[in-house]
Scaffold this motif. Structure first.
Motif, short mmCIF file in Angstrom:
data_model
loop_
_atom_site.label_atom_id
_atom_site.label_comp_id
_atom_site.label_asym_id
_atom_site.label_seq_id
_atom_site.Cartn_x
_atom_site.Cartn_y
_atom_site.Cartn_z
N ARG A 99 0.86 -1.43 -0.11
CA ARG A 99 -0.05 -0.03 0.16
C ARG A 99 0.71 1.54 0.06
O ARG A 99 0.54 2.21 -0.67
N TYR A 100 1.96 1.15 0.85
CA TYR A 100 2.94 2.39 0.84
C TYR A 100 3.65 2.85 -0.72
O TYR A 100 3.64 3.87 -0.93
N GLU A 101 3.91 1.64 -1.13
CA GLU A 101 4.40 1.77 -2.80
C GLU A 101 3.23 2.41 -3.54
O GLU A 101 3.69 3.19 -4.37
N ALA A 102 2.11 2.00 -3.56
CA ALA A 102 1.02 2.52 -4.12
C ALA A 102 0.84 3.90 -3.88
O ALA A 102 0.55 4.88 -4.93
N ILE A 103 0.96 4.11 -2.78
CA ILE A 103 0.50 5.72 -2.14
C ILE A 103 1.71 6.52 -2.83
O ILE A 103 1.82 7.60 -3.48
N LYS A 104 3.00 6.13 -2.51
CA LYS A 104 4.14 6.65 -3.21
C LYS A 104 4.16 7.05 -4.52
O LYS A 104 4.41 8.16 -5.01
N LYS A 105 3.51 6.11 -5.50
CA LYS A 105 3.80 6.07 -6.87
C LYS A 105 2.67 7.13 -7.23
O LYS A 105 2.89 7.77 -8.32
N SER A 106 1.52 7.15 -6.48
CA SER A 106 0.42 8.20 -6.76
C SER A 106 0.83 9.43 -6.51
O SER A 106 0.28 10.43 -7.29
N PHE A 107 1.52 9.49 -5.41
CA PHE A 107 2.19 10.89 -5.11
C PHE A 107 3.19 11.58 -6.17
O PHE A 107 3.05 12.74 -6.63
N GLU A 108 4.16 10.66 -6.56
CA GLU A 108 4.88 11.08 -7.90
C GLU A 108 4.10 11.37 -9.02
O GLU A 108 4.61 12.32 -9.87
N GLU A 109 3.20 10.54 -9.42
CA GLU A 109 2.42 11.02 -10.82
C GLU A 109 1.40 12.21 -10.43
O GLU A 109 1.24 12.93 -11.37
N GLY A 110 1.08 12.68 -9.22
CA GLY A 110 0.57 13.74 -8.98
C GLY A 110 1.29 14.95 -9.03
O GLY A 110 1.09 15.76 -9.28
N ASP A 111 2.52 14.79 -8.59
CA ASP A 111 3.45 15.84 -8.73
C ASP A 111 3.95 16.23 -10.29
O ASP A 111 3.70 17.32 -10.33
#
Length: 71
Positions: A25-37
């Motif tokens: 879940r943490y990796e998915a959240i991290k990826k989502s933040f990077e795409e959002g950035d």
């Protein structure tokens, strides 16, 4: 004592599973933040373009865009 060891190993197994799920879940959240950035950076540039168009007028913004594109 055997019963206690059984419960400890079940608890440890559940905890390990929980940690693995949380890591995914943490990796998915991290990826989502990077795409959002990346999306926010694009939006930021679009806002700069709109501000320039408002400040300098649409004609000047069009000329600047032509120079940037190379027309």
């Amino acid at each position: 004592m055997e019963v206690e060891n059984k419960y400890i190993s079940e608890t440890e197994a559940k905890l390990m599973t929980h940690e693995e799920v949380c890591a995914q879940r943490y990796e998915a959240i991290k990826k989502s933040f990077e795409e959002g950035d990346k999306r926010m950076t694009k939006i930021e540039y679009l806002l700069y373009a709109v501000m320039a168009a408002v400040l300098f007028g649409p004609g000047m913004a069009a000329e600047l865009l032509k120079k940037i594109i190379g027309i």
